[in-house]
Design a protein around this motif. Structure first.
Motif, PDB file in Angstrom:
ATOM      1  N   GLU A 297       0.811  -1.125   0.067  1.00  0.00           N
ATOM      2  CA  GLU A 297       0.103  -0.073  -0.347  1.00  0.00           C
ATOM      3  C   GLU A 297       0.858   1.238   0.254  1.00  0.00           C
TER       4      GLU A 297
ATOM      5  N   THR B  40     -10.952   5.868   1.843  1.00  0.00           N
ATOM      6  CA  THR B  40     -11.261   4.397   1.328  1.00  0.00           C
ATOM      7  C   THR B  40      -9.637   3.616   1.374  1.00  0.00           C
TER       8      THR B  40
ATOM      9  N   ARG C 185      -9.910   0.014   3.592  1.00  0.00           N
ATOM     10  CA  ARG C 185      -9.538  -1.545   2.866  1.00  0.00           C
ATOM     11  C   ARG C 185      -8.876  -2.353   3.801  1.00  0.00           C
TER      12      ARG C 185
ATOM     13  N   GLU D  60      -8.877  -5.073   6.607  1.00  0.00           N
ATOM     14  CA  GLU D  60      -9.620  -5.816   6.855  1.00  0.00           C
ATOM     15  C   GLU D  60      -9.158  -6.931   7.511  1.00  0.00           C
TER      16      GLU D  60
END
Length: 210
Positions: free
Chosen positions: A104, A136, A140, A142
Motif C-alpha cells: 500500500e 477509502t 481497505r 480488513e
C-alpha cells in the motif's frame, strides 16, 4: 473522523502526530458513531461532566495512554497470550506491517499513523490527503473475518449513562441496564466526578483468623 490534537490537557509526540483519521467501517457498524453522539448529548445536558471520548480513562503519569496501556497488558495476561514484545503498541505495528506487505502507499500509511513522510516532494510540498481518500484507504484494511466481527459485542454503556429525562429506556440500545459502574471499584472511582456519583468508600479489610 477522529481528530488527533493537543488541545486542552492532551499531548502528542511530534508535529506529525496532528492528523485527522476517518473511522473504520467496522467501528461504525459496531455503533461507534452513535456511542459518540450519545456522550455528546449527555454532556450538553450536563449529565456528563467530561467531554472525553472514553470518560472512564484516568490520566496517568505519561498522559491518557499510560493507564490504557497497563489495562491492555492485564487483558492480555488474563487471556494468557501476554509475551515479550506484545503490547498495546503492537496494534500500530500490525497495521503498518499489513499495509507494507500489501504494498500500500507508504505516504498514506505514514499520514494515517502520524509519522513523518520520508520524501521531500510528498512530505514538504504535498498537502495532506483528502479525507475521502483516507477513508477509502483505511476501509481497505480488513484484519477480521465476517465471522470474527459478528462475535464482537457492539458499543454499550453502563446504566448510569442512561438519559435522566427519557420516557422509555426501551429505546436506548446503547445502554446495558445490567451493567453498573458500581460493580467495579476502579470504574466507580474513574467515573465519580464525570457522572456525579457518590464517592467510592473502600471497605475495611477483615482481619485474618489465626
Amino acid at each position: 473522523m477522529i481528530d488527533f490534537n493537543d488541545d486542552d490537557d492532551k499531548t502528542l509526540k511530534t508535529i506529525n502526530s496532528h492528523r485527522q483519521v476517518p473511522v473504520h467501517k467496522t467501528l461504525i457498524r459496531l455503533g461507534f458513531i452513535k456511542y459518540v453522539q450519545h456522550l455528546k448529548d449527555l454532556y450538553k445536558r450536563r449529565q456528563l461532566k467530561t467531554d472525553l471520548l472514553f470518560p472512564d480513562i484516568v490520566k496517568g503519569r505519561d498522559g491518557y495512554g499510560h493507564n490504557t496501556s497497563k489495562a491492555f497488558d492485564r487483558y492480555l495476561t488474563a487471556l494468557e497470550i501476554k509475551e515479550e514484545g506484545k503490547s498495546f503498541h503492537s496494534l500500530r505495528h500490525t497495521f503498518a506491517d499489513e499495509r507494507k506487505q500489501r504494498e500500500e502507499n507508504p505516504a498514506m500509511t505514514a499520514e494515517l499513523m502520524g509519522h513523518e513522510i520520508d520524501n521531500e516532494t510528498l512530505g514538504r510540498y504535498g498537502k495532506d490527503y483528502r479525507i475521502t481518500l483516507k477513508k477509502t484507504a483505511i476501509d481497505r484494511y480488513e484484519p477480521l473475518t465476517e465471522h470474527q466481527i459478528r462475535q464482537i459485542a457492539p458499543f454499550k454503556l453502563w446504566r448510569e449513562f442512561a438519559p435522566l429525562n427519557t420516557l422509555s429506556r426501551d429505546h436506548l440500545p446503547l445502554i446495558d441496564m445490567k451493567k453498573s459502574v458500581y460493580k467495579n471499584k476502579h470504574l466507580h472511582k474513574a467515573l465519580t466526578k464525570a457522572l456525579k456519583l457518590k464517592p467510592y468508600i473502600e471497605e475495611p479489610r477483615k482481619p485474618r483468623k489465626g
